[in-house]
Design a protein around this motif. Structure first.
Motif, PDB file in Angstrom:
ATOM      1  N   GLU A  54       0.866  -1.192   0.000  1.00 20.39           N
ATOM      2  CA  GLU A  54       0.000   0.000   0.000  1.00 20.39           C
ATOM      3  C   GLU A  54       0.890   1.225   0.000  1.00 20.39           C
ATOM      4  OE1 GLU A  54      -3.244   0.624   3.075  1.00 20.39           O
ATOM      5  OE2 GLU A  54      -2.505   2.671   2.891  1.00 20.39           O
ATOM      6  N   LEU A  94      -7.012  17.538   5.394  1.00 24.75           N
ATOM      7  CA  LEU A  94      -5.913  16.650   5.004  1.00 24.75           C
ATOM      8  C   LEU A  94      -4.932  17.345   4.065  1.00 24.75           C
ATOM      9  CD1 LEU A  94      -5.041  13.589   5.262  1.00 24.75           C
ATOM     10  CD2 LEU A  94      -6.200  13.243   3.080  1.00 24.75           C
ATOM     11  N   TRP A  95      -5.438  17.849   2.954  1.00 24.10           N
ATOM     12  CA  TRP A  95      -4.546  18.366   1.920  1.00 24.10           C
ATOM     13  C   TRP A  95      -4.184  19.833   2.120  1.00 24.10           C
ATOM     14  CZ3 TRP A  95      -1.077  16.152  -0.916  1.00 24.10           C
ATOM     15  CH2 TRP A  95      -1.144  14.769  -1.025  1.00 24.10           C
ATOM     16  N   TYR A 102      -1.009  18.811   3.943  1.00 30.80           N
ATOM     17  CA  TYR A 102       0.088  18.221   3.167  1.00 30.80           C
ATOM     18  C   TYR A 102       0.561  19.121   2.028  1.00 30.80           C
ATOM     19  CZ  TYR A 102      -0.111  13.929   5.806  1.00 30.80           C
ATOM     20  OH  TYR A 102      -0.049  13.024   6.819  1.00 30.80           O
ATOM     21  N   ARG A 132       7.242  17.254   8.306  1.00 27.76           N
ATOM     22  CA  ARG A 132       6.537  16.060   7.804  1.00 27.76           C
ATOM     23  C   ARG A 132       5.858  16.305   6.461  1.00 27.76           C
ATOM     24  NH1 ARG A 132       3.938  11.095   8.906  1.00 27.76           N
ATOM     25  NH2 ARG A 132       1.767  11.002   8.230  1.00 27.76           N
ATOM     26  N   THR A 137      -2.186   8.447  -4.421  1.00 26.81           N
ATOM     27  CA  THR A 137      -2.513   8.663  -3.010  1.00 26.81           C
ATOM     28  C   THR A 137      -3.927   9.213  -2.828  1.00 26.81           C
ATOM     29  OG1 THR A 137      -1.531   9.451  -0.938  1.00 26.81           O
ATOM     30  CG2 THR A 137      -1.719  11.061  -2.723  1.00 26.81           C
ATOM     31  N   SER A 138      -4.439   9.045  -1.623  1.00 28.54           N
ATOM     32  CA  SER A 138      -5.793   9.474  -1.275  1.00 28.54           C
ATOM     33  C   SER A 138      -5.901  11.004  -1.262  1.00 28.54           C
ATOM     34  CB  SER A 138      -6.149   8.926   0.107  1.00 28.54           C
ATOM     35  OG  SER A 138      -7.442   9.300   0.468  1.00 28.54           O
ATOM     36  N   HIS A 167      -8.875   2.052  -0.540  1.00 25.09           N
ATOM     37  CA  HIS A 167      -7.989   2.801   0.361  1.00 25.09           C
ATOM     38  C   HIS A 167      -8.788   3.922   1.021  1.00 25.09           C
ATOM     39  CE1 HIS A 167      -5.081   5.772   1.658  1.00 25.09           C
ATOM     40  NE2 HIS A 167      -4.194   4.796   1.710  1.00 25.09           N
ATOM     41  N   ALA A 193      -5.856   9.830   9.266  1.00 19.59           N
ATOM     42  CA  ALA A 193      -5.366   8.466   9.430  1.00 19.59           C
ATOM     43  C   ALA A 193      -5.474   7.978  10.877  1.00 19.59           C
ATOM     44  CB  ALA A 193      -3.918   8.375   8.970  1.00 19.59           C
ATOM     45  N   PHE A 205     -10.212   7.755   8.902  1.00 19.68           N
ATOM     46  CA  PHE A 205      -9.997   6.877   7.747  1.00 19.68           C
ATOM     47  C   PHE A 205     -10.590   5.483   7.998  1.00 19.68           C
ATOM     48  CE2 PHE A 205      -5.946   8.528   5.364  1.00 19.68           C
ATOM     49  CZ  PHE A 205      -6.602   9.692   5.042  1.00 19.68           C
ATOM     50  N   HIS A 263      -4.697  -1.233   6.828  1.00 22.05           N
ATOM     51  CA  HIS A 263      -4.857  -0.846   8.226  1.00 22.05           C
ATOM     52  C   HIS A 263      -5.521  -1.949   9.031  1.00 22.05           C
ATOM     53  CE1 HIS A 263      -4.806   2.563   5.402  1.00 22.05           C
ATOM     54  NE2 HIS A 263      -3.732   2.803   6.091  1.00 22.05           N
ATOM     55  N   ASP A 277       3.010   1.571   3.792  1.00 26.35           N
ATOM     56  CA  ASP A 277       2.306   2.851   3.729  1.00 26.35           C
ATOM     57  C   ASP A 277       3.273   4.019   3.552  1.00 26.35           C
ATOM     58  OD1 ASP A 277       0.048   4.350   3.430  1.00 26.35           O
ATOM     59  OD2 ASP A 277      -0.750   3.987   5.421  1.00 26.35           O
ATOM     60  N   TYR A 301       3.804   7.832   4.230  1.00 25.38           N
ATOM     61  CA  TYR A 301       3.103   8.360   5.408  1.00 25.38           C
ATOM     62  C   TYR A 301       3.597   7.730   6.697  1.00 25.38           C
ATOM     63  CZ  TYR A 301       0.054  10.431   1.963  1.00 25.38           C
ATOM     64  OH  TYR A 301      -0.416  11.153   0.913  1.00 25.38           O
TER      65      TYR A 301
HETATM   66  C1  1DF Z   1      -2.117   9.585   5.794  1.00 22.63           C
HETATM   67  C2  1DF Z   1      -2.118   8.216   6.004  1.00 22.63           C
HETATM   68  C3  1DF Z   1      -2.442  10.092   4.544  1.00 22.63           C
HETATM   69  C4  1DF Z   1      -2.444   7.364   4.974  1.00 22.63           C
HETATM   70  C5  1DF Z   1      -2.730   9.224   3.506  1.00 22.63           C
HETATM   71  O1  1DF Z   1      -3.090   9.667   2.273  1.00 22.63           O
HETATM   72  C6  1DF Z   1      -2.698   7.840   3.706  1.00 22.63           C
HETATM   73  C7  1DF Z   1      -1.794  10.483   6.884  1.00 22.63           C
HETATM   74  C8  1DF Z   1      -3.314  11.068   2.083  1.00 22.63           C
HETATM   75  O2  1DF Z   1      -1.045  10.073   7.801  1.00 22.63           O
HETATM   76  O3  1DF Z   1      -2.246  11.634   6.863  1.00 22.63           O
HETATM   77  O4  1DF Z   1      -2.833   7.017   2.671  1.00 22.63           O
HETATM   78  N1  1DF Z   1      -2.569   5.987   5.299  1.00 22.63           N
HETATM   79  O5  1DF Z   1      -2.967   5.151   4.463  1.00 22.63           O
HETATM   80  O6  1DF Z   1      -2.438   5.628   6.495  1.00 22.63           O
END
Ligand code: 1DF
Ligand code: MN
Length: 350
Positions: free
Chosen positions: A18, A46-47, A50, A57, A89-90, A186, A206, A210, A239, A313, A316
């Motif tokens: 993943e 979230l975004w 990021y 991070r 990615t999500s 996902h 997460a 999620f 997960h 993962d 992340y």
């Molecule tokens: C986070 C974790 C972000 C996962 C993700 O995609 C992700 C995070 C934006 O920690 O913010 O895929 N994850 O799968 O645990």
């Protein structure tokens, strides 16, 4: 901490299943949404972080997600990862309007294909698609699998609040079943109207949201009877199964109780007797984000050792000490090899 090496000297290859990437086009599209009117609150949480934060991070994660070349291979080498199965990615295409989602699926599949071609023994791809256009998505999945060599389909969970059990998405499930490739559901952030209390508490991503979102998605796919219509379909969830294995006893009991009482029209009798039958026969679970021996062993015990796969993962969650902890699990070499290597080889037909 011992040095981690690729090559399988410990008795198995490590295949991480993943692993995330992003394209600049996707980041630009995400930026436009953030700058637009009233962005989706879960997405913004979230975004907004990021994409816009200059903390350590998010900066590391942006760079690592964009990297599909030497930098990624080095990070894999440093962590002893022999092969990585990569997915957009999500929230991937799910957050986009139809036209943008169609374009991003196609373009990101082409970029991922190029990276896999450049590193054929290290990188494996999952196909993105745009559920906003289900017929087109089925065609893109077919193109990605038959022409680009993709080994699975990535669905970053709900598409504008819609889930794969809804009938409009049947062409996607049909294509995956016919091509004999699994669908990885996902996590995504919860939709507007559900995510706000989690944002208020700082648990929308997460850390917890999620799992709520994606555990529910998987359960919808089961109780709706969708897997009775597509009985050969294999669904991967990460997960540690988004906690569903831990719920299994209660899911079986309460689903049966509801069916007997005729309580819910939407989760009526299924062809298989129990919810857990579907988890054991149609699902594969990865341990992404959960480098925790008791949870992995419990899931192997209740779902099956042939259905629990390793995932890191990246980027992340990618500390090398997690790989070492998993290497050191108190588990037979055969079972560890199934977990790290051979289940993934079977599921993705490597
Ligand atoms: C986070 C974790 C972000 C996962 C993700 O995609 C992700 C995070 C934006 O920690 O913010 O895929 N994850 O799968 O645990
Ligand atoms: Mn992930």
């Amino acid at each position: 901490m011992t040095e981690l090496k690729t090559g399988g000297a410990q008795g198995y290859l490590r295949i991480a299943t993943e692993e995330a990437f992003v394209t600049q086009e996707a980041l630009d599209m995400y930026g436009e949404i953030l700058d637009g009117p009233d962005p989706d609150p879960g997405f913004k949480s979230l975004w907004g972080f990021y994409l816009r934060s200059e903390a350590e991070r998010p900066k590391f994660i942006r760079d690592a997600l964009l990297g599909l070349g030497a930098g990624r291979i080095k990070d894999m080498d440093d962590r002893g990862i022999d092969k990585a199965v990569l997915a957009l990615t999500s929230p991937g295409t799910q957050i986009l309007s139809k036209d943008k989602a169609v374009a991003l699926a196609r373009n990101s599949n082409d970029e991922l294909h190029q990276a896999c071609k450049d590193h054929p023994d290290r990188l494996i791809g999952m196909a993105a698609c745009a559920p906003q256009d289900p017929e087109g998505a089925a065609k893109e999945i077919e193109r990605a699998v038959t022409k680009l060599g993709m080994k699975a389909v990535i669905i970053n969970s709900h598409t504008h609040g819609h889930y794969l059990d809804e009938p409009q998405f049947a062409p996607i499930l049909e294509a995956a079943e016919a091509l004999d490739v699994p669908i990885y559901i996902h996590p995504n952030t919860l939709p507007r109207g559900q995510v706000e209390p989690l944002i208020a508490a700082g648990i929308d991503g997460a850390i917890f949201g999620f799992g709520v979102e994606t555990g529910m998605h998987a359960l919808r796919v089961i109780v709706s009877g969708t897997l009775d219509k597509f009985p050969k379909l294999q669904v991967i969830i990460g997960h540690m199964g988004e906690a569903l294995p831990f719920w299994m006893y209660r899911l079986d009991f309460m689903h049966q109780a509801g069916v007997r009482a005729g309580r819910y029209a939407s989760s009526g009798p299924l062809k298989k007797e129990f919810v857990s039958n579907y988890l054991k026969e149609n699902f594969i679970i990865t341990n992404s984000g959960v480098a925790w021996e008791p949870a992995i062993k419990f899931t192997q015990d209740v779902i099956g050792k042939d259905r629990v796969m390793y995932a890191m993962d990246y980027p992340y969650q990618c500390p090398a000490y997690e790989v070492e902890a998993l290497d050191n699990m108190d588990m037979s070499l055969d079972d560890k090899k199934a977990f790290f290597q051979t289940n993934a080889e079977r599921v993705f037909k490597l």
